[in-house]
Structures are given as structure tokens and as C-alpha cells.
Design a protein around this motif. Sequence first.
Motif, mmCIF file in Angstrom:
data_model
loop_
_atom_site.group_PDB
_atom_site.id
_atom_site.type_symbol
_atom_site.label_atom_id
_atom_site.label_comp_id
_atom_site.label_asym_id
_atom_site.label_seq_id
_atom_site.Cartn_x
_atom_site.Cartn_y
_atom_site.Cartn_z
ATOM 1 N N GLY A 15 0.831 -1.203 0.000
ATOM 2 C CA GLY A 15 0.000 0.000 0.000
ATOM 3 C C GLY A 15 0.866 1.254 0.000
ATOM 4 N N LEU A 16 0.265 2.364 0.388
ATOM 5 C CA LEU A 16 0.967 3.643 0.374
ATOM 6 C C LEU A 16 2.234 3.598 1.233
ATOM 7 C CD1 LEU A 16 0.956 6.623 -0.510
ATOM 8 C CD2 LEU A 16 -0.409 7.110 1.539
ATOM 9 N N GLY A 55 4.082 0.854 2.226
ATOM 10 C CA GLY A 55 5.101 -0.008 1.633
ATOM 11 C C GLY A 55 5.773 0.674 0.448
ATOM 12 N N THR A 90 3.903 -9.447 -1.039
ATOM 13 C CA THR A 90 2.456 -9.363 -1.254
ATOM 14 C C THR A 90 1.875 -10.772 -1.140
ATOM 15 O OG1 THR A 90 0.796 -8.599 -2.861
ATOM 16 C CG2 THR A 90 2.757 -9.638 -3.769
ATOM 17 N N GLU A 122 0.001 -12.273 -3.476
ATOM 18 C CA GLU A 122 0.127 -12.953 -4.773
ATOM 19 C C GLU A 122 0.673 -11.965 -5.795
ATOM 20 O OE1 GLU A 122 -2.656 -15.106 -8.056
ATOM 21 O OE2 GLU A 122 -3.543 -14.770 -6.082
ATOM 22 N N LEU A 126 -1.041 -8.676 -7.807
ATOM 23 C CA LEU A 126 -0.552 -7.320 -7.521
ATOM 24 C C LEU A 126 -0.191 -6.582 -8.808
ATOM 25 C CD1 LEU A 126 0.467 -5.253 -5.365
ATOM 26 C CD2 LEU A 126 2.699 -6.377 -5.562
ATOM 27 N N ARG A 140 -7.077 4.862 -1.715
ATOM 28 C CA ARG A 140 -7.077 6.227 -1.178
ATOM 29 C C ARG A 140 -6.568 7.249 -2.195
ATOM 30 N NH1 ARG A 140 -7.189 3.250 3.534
ATOM 31 N NH2 ARG A 140 -5.059 2.527 3.500
ATOM 32 N N PHE A 192 5.075 -12.677 0.467
ATOM 33 C CA PHE A 192 5.481 -12.246 1.817
ATOM 34 C C PHE A 192 6.687 -13.081 2.275
ATOM 35 C CE2 PHE A 192 0.866 -10.840 2.539
ATOM 36 C CZ PHE A 192 1.166 -9.498 2.445
ATOM 37 N N GLY A 218 -5.034 -7.496 8.484
ATOM 38 C CA GLY A 218 -4.367 -8.583 7.765
ATOM 39 C C GLY A 218 -2.966 -8.887 8.266
ATOM 40 N N MET A 233 1.988 -15.984 6.786
ATOM 41 C CA MET A 233 2.336 -16.381 5.406
ATOM 42 C C MET A 233 3.835 -16.192 5.154
ATOM 43 S SD MET A 233 -0.630 -14.869 2.937
ATOM 44 C CE MET A 233 -1.912 -14.114 3.864
ATOM 45 N N ASN A 254 -1.139 -0.326 11.976
ATOM 46 C CA ASN A 254 -2.090 0.153 12.980
ATOM 47 C C ASN A 254 -3.310 -0.755 12.983
ATOM 48 O OD1 ASN A 254 -1.069 2.520 14.289
ATOM 49 N ND2 ASN A 254 -1.204 3.558 12.322
ATOM 50 N N ASN A 311 4.129 4.736 12.953
ATOM 51 C CA ASN A 311 2.701 4.490 12.728
ATOM 52 C C ASN A 311 1.835 5.700 13.062
ATOM 53 O OD1 ASN A 311 3.423 3.941 15.522
ATOM 54 N ND2 ASN A 311 1.281 3.386 15.798
ATOM 55 N N MET A 353 2.069 8.904 11.879
ATOM 56 C CA MET A 353 1.997 10.008 10.914
ATOM 57 C C MET A 353 1.703 9.433 9.527
ATOM 58 S SD MET A 353 5.416 8.997 11.045
ATOM 59 C CE MET A 353 5.724 9.657 12.636
ATOM 60 N N ASN A 354 1.316 10.318 8.618
ATOM 61 C CA ASN A 354 1.042 9.902 7.243
ATOM 62 C C ASN A 354 2.317 9.382 6.578
ATOM 63 O OD1 ASN A 354 0.817 11.193 4.108
ATOM 64 N ND2 ASN A 354 -0.873 9.935 4.852
HETATM 65 N N1 LIG Z 1 -1.341 5.036 4.956
HETATM 66 C C1 LIG Z 1 -0.661 5.708 5.869
HETATM 67 O O1 LIG Z 1 -0.308 6.876 5.667
HETATM 68 C C2 LIG Z 1 -0.288 5.033 7.162
HETATM 69 C C3 LIG Z 1 0.381 5.755 8.154
HETATM 70 C C4 LIG Z 1 0.784 5.116 9.321
HETATM 71 C C5 LIG Z 1 0.541 3.775 9.502
HETATM 72 N N2 LIG Z 1 -0.145 3.081 8.526
HETATM 73 C C6 LIG Z 1 -0.380 1.670 8.724
HETATM 74 O O2 LIG Z 1 0.509 0.977 7.842
HETATM 75 C C7 LIG Z 1 -0.094 -0.205 7.343
HETATM 76 C C8 LIG Z 1 -0.103 -0.151 5.806
HETATM 77 O O3 LIG Z 1 -0.957 0.883 5.388
HETATM 78 P P1 LIG Z 1 -1.190 1.196 3.831
HETATM 79 O O4 LIG Z 1 -2.097 2.354 3.781
HETATM 80 O O5 LIG Z 1 0.113 1.245 3.142
HETATM 81 O O6 LIG Z 1 -1.876 -0.108 3.231
HETATM 82 P P2 LIG Z 1 -3.093 -1.050 3.650
HETATM 83 O O7 LIG Z 1 -4.107 -0.958 2.589
HETATM 84 O O8 LIG Z 1 -3.532 -0.770 5.054
HETATM 85 O O9 LIG Z 1 -2.378 -2.498 3.615
HETATM 86 C C9 LIG Z 1 -1.989 -3.040 2.392
HETATM 87 C C10 LIG Z 1 -1.253 -4.328 2.584
HETATM 88 O O10 LIG Z 1 -1.941 -5.194 3.493
HETATM 89 C C11 LIG Z 1 -2.032 -6.495 2.889
HETATM 90 N N3 LIG Z 1 -3.254 -7.166 3.341
HETATM 91 C C12 LIG Z 1 -4.508 -6.668 3.348
HETATM 92 N N4 LIG Z 1 -5.384 -7.581 3.810
HETATM 93 C C13 LIG Z 1 -4.652 -8.693 4.077
HETATM 94 C C14 LIG Z 1 -4.982 -9.990 4.570
HETATM 95 N N5 LIG Z 1 -6.234 -10.333 4.883
HETATM 96 N N6 LIG Z 1 -3.982 -10.872 4.720
HETATM 97 C C15 LIG Z 1 -2.698 -10.545 4.419
HETATM 98 N N7 LIG Z 1 -2.337 -9.338 3.942
HETATM 99 C C16 LIG Z 1 -3.298 -8.434 3.775
HETATM 100 C C17 LIG Z 1 -2.085 -6.226 1.407
HETATM 101 O O11 LIG Z 1 -1.647 -7.383 0.720
HETATM 102 P P3 LIG Z 1 -1.607 -7.443 -0.887
HETATM 103 O O12 LIG Z 1 -0.321 -6.789 -1.269
HETATM 104 O O13 LIG Z 1 -1.640 -8.895 -1.167
HETATM 105 O O14 LIG Z 1 -2.812 -6.704 -1.368
HETATM 106 C C18 LIG Z 1 -1.129 -5.065 1.263
HETATM 107 O O15 LIG Z 1 0.197 -5.518 1.100
HETATM 108 C C19 LIG Z 1 -1.494 -0.263 7.949
HETATM 109 O O16 LIG Z 1 -1.487 -1.088 9.084
HETATM 110 C C20 LIG Z 1 -1.774 1.184 8.334
HETATM 111 O O17 LIG Z 1 -2.684 1.305 9.412
HETATM 112 C C21 LIG Z 1 -0.562 3.680 7.385
#
Ligand SMILES: NC(=O)c1ccc[n+]([C@@H]2O[C@H](COP(=O)([O-])OP(=O)(O)OC[C@H]3O[C@@H](n4cnc5c(N)ncnc54)[C@H](OP(=O)(O)O)[C@@H]3O)[C@@H](O)[C@H]2O)c1
Length: 227
Positions: free
Chosen positions: A9-10, A12, A30, A32, A36, A45, A65, A83, A90, A106, A144, A146-147
Motif C-alpha cells: 500500500g501507500l 510499503g 504481497t 500474490e 498485484l 485512497r 510475503f 491482515g 504467510m 495500525n 505508525n 503520521m502519514n
Molecule cells: N497510509 C498511511 O499513511 C499510514 C500511516 C501510518 C501507519 N499506517 C499503517 O501501515 C499499514 C499499511 O498501510 P497502507 O495504507 O500502506 O496499506 P493497507 O491498505 O492498510 O495495507 C496493504 C497491505 O496489506 C495487505 N493485506 C490486506 N489484507 C490482508 C490480509 N487479509 N492478509 C494478508 N495481507 C493483507 C495487502 O496485501 P496485498 O499486497 O496482497 O494486497 C497489502 O500488502 C497499515 O497497518 C496502516 O494502518 C498507514
Amino acid sequence: MKIGILGTGLVGRTLAGKLASLGHDLVMGTREVAALTARREPSPRGGQSFADWHGQNQKVKLGTFAEAAAHGELLINATSGSGALSALRMAGEKNFDGKVLIDVSNPLDFSHGMPPTLLVSNTDSLGEQVQRALPRARVVKTLNTMNAILMVEPRQLADGDHAVFVSGNDVAAKKQVTEILTGWFGWKQVIDLGDISTARGAEMILPLWVRLMGALGGPRFNFKIVQ
Ligand SMILES: NC(=O)c1ccc[n+]([C@@H]2O[C@H](COP(=O)([O-])OP(=O)(O)OC[C@H]3O[C@@H](n4cnc5c(N)ncnc54)[C@H](OP(=O)(O)O)[C@@H]3O)[C@@H](O)[C@H]2O)c1
């Protein structure tokens, strides 16, 4: 350094892009790979599609993974809160043995809409659940609160004079992560909260963070601690 990032996601992508630009050898994990790379729709988002992002970041290798976890000397968990434990299972417990695992996740539950609630709180945290699931990993909860874009470019705001927290049981792991935060990303105020149970506070600040995003009209803000 060989780094494995679990999560596409954003977060990673942002961490992978920055770490690749610093010359590190990255595998992004990921569920799969084929699914992806087939994703051509914009990210949930509003970000660019994964295919477009990867087209611009071809140095970042893709894997499962487990492949990402096996590759990294340093590992990052950037999977969704709901997840995360499944993703780490995995990835294979043995692939974490003795390694520092930066946990950015988070425990946000979006299943009932906005604002999200916490999947775990008060007497436990996702950081602790991750550490219990991987007892031989050296888990450090950080970044965790901040954005994503501020994680690797904190000097975008107030010349970097704002806070990032670290929580973890392993003092040497926290020292290594603190050096990464300051030396690689440019953080100035790194606050060691204590052992991994202190991740409870760092995660429970998220409901406030979400409300601040609404009140301030966007995610480009952070917490600054003054004494
Ligand atoms: N976005 C932000 O700015 C921000 C800031 C601080 C902390 N965080 C935290 O950082 C983490 C990542 O956030 P994000 O916004 O980048 O992405 P996200 O959408 O929260 O997570 C995407 C990742 O989670 C995996 N995933 C989703 N459901 C799953 C499941 N059931 N089993 C295994 N894997 C699963 C996805 O796998 P696939 O690759 O296979 O789809 C993908 O790699 C989150 O916990 C979020 O709360 C985010």
C-alpha cells in the motif's frame, strides 16, 4: 542493505521508494505477485495504480510475503491492521529469526465505515501481538503515528522538528531503528517510549490522528512533544 518490506500500500511503496533511492536492495512482499502486478486501477485512497507505481520504481523487486521476509536482513511490516498477523504467518516464522522487524501497522478496523475503530487496545496492542506471533523477531513499533509521506521526509514540516516514537523490547534493535530514522530519513525527535507494551499508546493515538485529519483538512501534520 537487504530489506524486505511486507506490504504494497501507500506505506510499503513510500518506504520502498525512499530506501531504493538510498541504494538498498529491496523485495516488496504481497499475497500474490500476479494479482498485484495486474492491479491497474487507482489505489483505494486515490493514489496511482500499483502497476504505474512499479513502472516508476523498477529497482524494487516483488515477491511473496515469504520471499520478502527471507530476503531481508531488515524487515518492515506495512500490512493492514486486520491482515497483519495473517501476512506474517504467510511470511514464515523462521524468516524473522533474530532480525529487526519495524512494525508500522495500525490496528484500524474500517469494516463499519469511518471513523475506524481499534481492533485491539488498552491491555494489548498489535505491536505486542506481532511480537508474540514472532518471538524471535526483534520488533520495533515506529512510524505508525503520521502519514506515510512524512515517514521518510519529516523535514517537509517544521524543518523536521516533530516526533516519532519507538517501542520495543530489544534495546539494540531500537538503537538501530533510531539510527535509520535519523540518518536515513532525517528525523530529529525520536522518543523511546519503552518496551513493546508502550505500542498501546502509540496505536491508541490513532483515533485522535483520524479526527485531526478531519479537523485540519488533510494528513500533512504530526505531533510535536514539548516539555
Ligand atoms: N497510509 C498511511 O499513511 C499510514 C500511516 C501510518 C501507519 N499506517 C499503517 O501501515 C499499514 C499499511 O498501510 P497502507 O495504507 O500502506 O496499506 P493497507 O491498505 O492498510 O495495507 C496493504 C497491505 O496489506 C495487505 N493485506 C490486506 N489484507 C490482508 C490480509 N487479509 N492478509 C494478508 N495481507 C493483507 C495487502 O496485501 P496485498 O499486497 O496482497 O494486497 C497489502 O500488502 C497499515 O497497518 C496502516 O494502518 C498507514
